[in-house]
Motif scaffolding. Sequence first.
Motif, mmCIF file in Angstrom:
data_model
loop_
_atom_site.group_PDB
_atom_site.id
_atom_site.type_symbol
_atom_site.label_atom_id
_atom_site.label_comp_id
_atom_site.label_asym_id
_atom_site.label_seq_id
_atom_site.Cartn_x
_atom_site.Cartn_y
_atom_site.Cartn_z
ATOM 1 N N SER A 169 3.214 -11.801 -15.060
ATOM 2 C CA SER A 169 2.062 -11.634 -15.944
ATOM 3 C C SER A 169 1.637 -12.974 -16.530
ATOM 4 C CB SER A 169 2.397 -10.666 -17.080
ATOM 5 O OG SER A 169 2.642 -9.369 -16.582
ATOM 6 N N SER A 170 0.349 -13.104 -16.766
ATOM 7 C CA SER A 170 -0.174 -14.301 -17.417
ATOM 8 C C SER A 170 -1.337 -13.896 -18.299
ATOM 9 C CB SER A 170 -0.635 -15.338 -16.387
ATOM 10 O OG SER A 170 -1.719 -14.828 -15.635
ATOM 11 N N TYR A 171 -1.653 -14.743 -19.245
ATOM 12 C CA TYR A 171 -2.751 -14.451 -20.171
ATOM 13 C C TYR A 171 -4.016 -15.144 -19.690
ATOM 14 C CZ TYR A 171 -5.363 -13.933 -24.504
ATOM 15 O OH TYR A 171 -6.326 -13.600 -25.434
ATOM 16 N N GLY A 172 -5.121 -14.447 -19.758
ATOM 17 C CA GLY A 172 -6.386 -15.040 -19.369
ATOM 18 C C GLY A 172 -6.762 -14.718 -17.930
ATOM 19 N N GLU A 173 -7.917 -15.210 -17.505
ATOM 20 C CA GLU A 173 -8.421 -14.927 -16.175
ATOM 21 C C GLU A 173 -7.631 -15.693 -15.125
ATOM 22 O OE1 GLU A 173 -12.577 -15.528 -15.773
ATOM 23 O OE2 GLU A 173 -13.121 -14.214 -17.446
ATOM 24 N N ASN A 174 -7.445 -15.031 -13.978
ATOM 25 C CA ASN A 174 -6.709 -15.648 -12.894
ATOM 26 C C ASN A 174 -7.168 -15.020 -11.591
ATOM 27 O OD1 ASN A 174 -4.192 -16.111 -11.044
ATOM 28 N ND2 ASN A 174 -3.839 -17.398 -12.839
ATOM 29 N N LYS A 175 -6.972 -15.731 -10.510
ATOM 30 C CA LYS A 175 -7.319 -15.207 -9.187
ATOM 31 C C LYS A 175 -6.531 -13.946 -8.881
ATOM 32 C CE LYS A 175 -7.068 -16.528 -4.278
ATOM 33 N NZ LYS A 175 -6.724 -17.608 -3.329
ATOM 34 N N GLY A 206 -3.611 -7.442 -6.832
ATOM 35 C CA GLY A 206 -4.501 -6.579 -7.598
ATOM 36 C C GLY A 206 -5.821 -6.355 -6.897
ATOM 37 N N ASN A 207 -5.927 -6.872 -5.677
ATOM 38 C CA ASN A 207 -7.172 -6.835 -4.907
ATOM 39 C C ASN A 207 -6.802 -6.843 -3.428
ATOM 40 O OD1 ASN A 207 -9.525 -7.425 -3.483
ATOM 41 N ND2 ASN A 207 -10.229 -8.976 -4.928
ATOM 42 N N ARG A 208 -7.179 -5.814 -2.714
ATOM 43 C CA ARG A 208 -6.756 -5.688 -1.317
ATOM 44 C C ARG A 208 -7.207 -6.849 -0.437
ATOM 45 N NH1 ARG A 208 -10.725 -1.392 -1.783
ATOM 46 N NH2 ARG A 208 -9.004 -0.025 -2.362
ATOM 47 N N LYS A 209 -8.258 -7.555 -0.841
ATOM 48 C CA LYS A 209 -8.764 -8.665 -0.032
ATOM 49 C C LYS A 209 -7.784 -9.839 0.036
ATOM 50 C CE LYS A 209 -13.648 -7.640 -0.939
ATOM 51 N NZ LYS A 209 -14.909 -8.160 -1.533
ATOM 52 N N GLU A 213 -3.500 -13.133 2.906
ATOM 53 C CA GLU A 213 -3.133 -14.523 2.608
ATOM 54 C C GLU A 213 -1.790 -14.607 1.887
ATOM 55 O OE1 GLU A 213 -4.869 -16.217 -1.409
ATOM 56 O OE2 GLU A 213 -6.553 -15.562 -0.166
ATOM 57 N N LEU A 214 -1.503 -13.641 1.027
ATOM 58 C CA LEU A 214 -0.214 -13.635 0.335
ATOM 59 C C LEU A 214 0.929 -13.374 1.308
ATOM 60 C CD1 LEU A 214 -1.296 -11.681 -2.852
ATOM 61 C CD2 LEU A 214 -0.360 -14.003 -2.840
ATOM 62 N N ALA A 242 -7.598 -0.427 -6.377
ATOM 63 C CA ALA A 242 -8.173 -1.671 -5.854
ATOM 64 C C ALA A 242 -7.208 -2.470 -4.991
ATOM 65 C CB ALA A 242 -8.661 -2.542 -7.015
ATOM 66 N N GLN A 243 -5.913 -2.253 -5.157
ATOM 67 C CA GLN A 243 -4.945 -3.083 -4.438
ATOM 68 C C GLN A 243 -4.319 -2.381 -3.232
ATOM 69 O OE1 GLN A 243 -2.512 -3.686 -7.913
ATOM 70 N NE2 GLN A 243 -0.826 -2.453 -7.096
ATOM 71 N N GLN A 244 -4.722 -1.132 -2.958
ATOM 72 C CA GLN A 244 -4.144 -0.411 -1.835
ATOM 73 C C GLN A 244 -5.019 -0.558 -0.588
ATOM 74 O OE1 GLN A 244 -1.966 3.300 -2.717
ATOM 75 N NE2 GLN A 244 -2.985 3.258 -4.711
ATOM 76 N N ILE A 245 -4.363 -0.504 0.581
ATOM 77 C CA ILE A 245 -5.065 -0.637 1.849
ATOM 78 C C ILE A 245 -4.799 0.600 2.707
ATOM 79 C CG2 ILE A 245 -5.011 -3.155 1.822
ATOM 80 C CD1 ILE A 245 -2.656 -3.033 3.775
#
Length: 360
Positions: A169-175, A206-209, A213-214, A242-245
């Motif tokens: 976890s992190s605070y603020g906006e992140n990719k 948090g995003n299937r797209k 790359e991960l 949003a994170q499922q494929i």
Amino acid sequence: MENTSALRNWLKKFDSNHPFLIAGPCSAETEEQVLNIAYQLKDSNVSVLRAGIWKPRTRPGNFEGVGALGLSWLEKAKKETGLLTTTEVANPIHVELALKHNVDILWIGARTTVSPFVVQEIAEALKGTDKTVLIKNPVNPDLALWLGAVERFYKQDIKNIGVIHRGFSSYGENKYRNIPEWQIPIDLQQKFPDLPLILDPSHIAGNRKLIFELCQTALDLNYDGFMIETHHDPDNAWSDAAQQITPDRLKEITEQLTTRNKKSESKRFIEELSELRIKIDDLDDTLIKTLIDRMHIADEIGMLKKEQNVSLLQAERWAEILNKMIATGKGKGLSEEFILRIFKAIHQESLEHQHKKIQA
């Protein structure tokens, strides 16, 4: 250390040509949904069907899982498809119920790993079993907590242990939903070099797209496998849609991934790599010497501030340095995230040096 290699060998027996693959929905929703997904994964590279039965949510009111009822659905899916099964357990009651329903692999969630008391209770509940346990990293970037959880299971003579990297976890906006902090699992493997390491790209992204790359990055770092949230109708999933494929997309990703060789016997490669590493070593020496010189100047600034009774933090000066370095680095191929991490660490060390001089 000897215990860890046993699980790695166990993982490899499924298909040595592919990374070990766990897939399935974030949450078990209905029996029909679980069986539908299981059958779509049956003839793929997937070895283990995952599904959340109990879902610890950050805030109340969200779907928190179907509970023990879903364990019978997993058991039925296992019987009909031959897939092994896994689910998250967060207390000894979960463990007891999972064992009764022949769940093959139990994983410890990120919110549980942060609590040594709960980890100890789960480890004691599993003592005497031959179950495989996968331990997710804690929510916060704390290597000691992660290592401590691993050690608690070892002390209960649980032999088949692996870890899951799901980001922090992190605070603020992140990719990313949870930042990877790749260095932390690398550090963990320095302590347990044979410990199987599995990536959970779904919770990092948090995003299937971002899943592909991960996964590729993980393979480049010699990870042993993946746990990927997979749903027959991701957009209408009851949790973390949003994170499922889809199973079809999972197949595409696994086919597109490139597995790297850990070593090369090429003479040219070895020679060129050696030359480049010598250059890296020289630059590292220069970096350290430069940082030492910088801290000497910070010491002088600290003495000057003491003499004039000036506060340590000069916010305008710090913002000026940071903005300048970001602009310079981005123009040369360095990411803003990297520059921030480096210079925040340098700034913190500088403040500590100045503080010591002011307190002297």
